[in-house]
Design an enzyme around this catalytic site. Sequence first.
Site, PDB file in Angstrom:
ATOM      1  N   TYR A  41     110.417 -26.239  28.976  1.00 36.87           N
ATOM      2  CA  TYR A  41     109.230 -25.958  28.172  1.00 36.87           C
ATOM      3  C   TYR A  41     108.077 -26.786  28.706  1.00 36.87           C
ATOM      4  CZ  TYR A  41     106.700 -24.262  24.100  1.00 36.87           C
ATOM      5  OH  TYR A  41     105.786 -23.664  23.286  1.00 36.87           O
ATOM      6  N   LYS A  96     125.257  -1.254  20.826  1.00 35.46           N
ATOM      7  CA  LYS A  96     124.936  -0.745  22.162  1.00 35.46           C
ATOM      8  C   LYS A  96     124.573  -1.910  23.074  1.00 35.46           C
ATOM      9  CE  LYS A  96     124.642   3.147  24.397  1.00 35.46           C
ATOM     10  NZ  LYS A  96     123.763   4.263  24.033  1.00 35.46           N
ATOM     11  N   GLU A 138     117.844   5.997  21.987  1.00 34.62           N
ATOM     12  CA  GLU A 138     119.111   6.174  21.276  1.00 34.62           C
ATOM     13  C   GLU A 138     118.877   6.777  19.901  1.00 34.62           C
ATOM     14  OE1 GLU A 138     123.342   5.557  21.358  1.00 34.62           O
ATOM     15  OE2 GLU A 138     121.834   5.215  22.886  1.00 34.62           O
ATOM     16  N   ASP A 139     119.718   7.746  19.551  1.00 35.36           N
ATOM     17  CA  ASP A 139     119.776   8.291  18.190  1.00 35.36           C
ATOM     18  C   ASP A 139     118.421   8.743  17.675  1.00 35.36           C
ATOM     19  OD1 ASP A 139     122.454   7.817  18.261  1.00 35.36           O
ATOM     20  OD2 ASP A 139     122.419   6.009  17.043  1.00 35.36           O
ATOM     21  N   ALA A 199     120.468  17.481  21.438  1.00 36.61           N
ATOM     22  CA  ALA A 199     120.246  16.616  22.601  1.00 36.61           C
ATOM     23  C   ALA A 199     121.404  16.679  23.583  1.00 36.61           C
ATOM     24  CB  ALA A 199     120.028  15.178  22.128  1.00 36.61           C
TER      25      ALA A 199
END
Length: 389
Positions: A41, A96, A138-139, A199
């Site tokens: 940092y 996922k 996704e989805d 899809a």
Amino acid sequence: MSNEANNQVTDEDVFSGHEGGKLSVEVPRQIANQRDLSIAYTPGVAKVSRAIAAEPALAERYTWAHRVVAVVSDGSAVLGLGDIGASASLPVMEGKSALFRSFAGLNSIPLVLNTNDVDEIVETLVRLRPSFGAVNLEDISAPRCFELEERVIEALDCPVMHDDQHGTAIVVLAALRGALAVEGREMNQLRVVISGAGAAGVACARILRNAGVGEVTMLDSKGIIHPGRAGLNAIKEQLAAETNASGLRGGLEDALAGADVFIGLSGSTITEAELATMHSGAIVFALSNPDPEIHPEVAARYARVVATGRSDFPNQINNVLAFPGVFRGALDAGARKISDRMKLAAADAIFQVAAEDLHPERIVPSALDPRVAPAVSAAVEKAAHDESA
């Protein structure tokens, strides 16, 4: 045929496995003293930030972004649950991301968005682009998913793939190649019936045609898709022009008579009587979850090869065979897009792993086979390099 008794999972198992979420951030370099802190940092990090500001390409070397996959959903078509919204979809996106890490060693961040507006989703991803190196959509419900994927690909300079479309299609093609190898048949001899024009169904039709399947017949909830049928959207009008070369009309019974392959992606059912009208030695992929279009044990009375989307029957068609390796290969190649050639290469790689031990009940590798993701990654990377050569 079923291994269900050996894989019992209780509700308590499920909820305890998700408690607190399924992801955490790992720190690869220890921060144990003042010197470590000064490097990680302030003040050391300022040197890196100044260097990237002066030469943006250095971000690839000195940040993680170029190896991070954003898993993006609006929660509008989650599993078989439908439009459950962004928050309820997050456990799926976390899962996922966990698979990306476990199978391909890729970092991944789930991003669920409180909007179904295509313009807003595209704008959000454009603004977030410095934070990731690839996008796994996704989805997302059809037909919006087609427009969204196309526009995100156009807007971003990194790999983008809607896994519900192309991950499914890749594994279906690999499984079909395995089934044909078992039966000693050729792709160009087949008439394939796909039930479901969402899809996954659309992507399967396209990849199978690219792979040389003789004929594809598509059905939606209103029956066979054909030119001139009322109520077709733009995607289905295109399908009508590209499929159903025999000019069939009617419903599933009409499509299945004499067909070689059935691929179920719609949640509809197929009766034993309908299945019995298919070509001798039929191939049946009943992929709806949790309930296949026909029970595998019933299908096996007529079909030599049967596959489902479930883990408790042989021949599970599971997207995890495809997407981790596809994204890893695309990122390793520095590809800006995931092309049709790369998808075909992924399917071939999956088939080649299965080809070492093909059997009617093993036309694809196990979802847990550690050979698959590296093989897919290498094949996709090579295809990307071949295209750019």
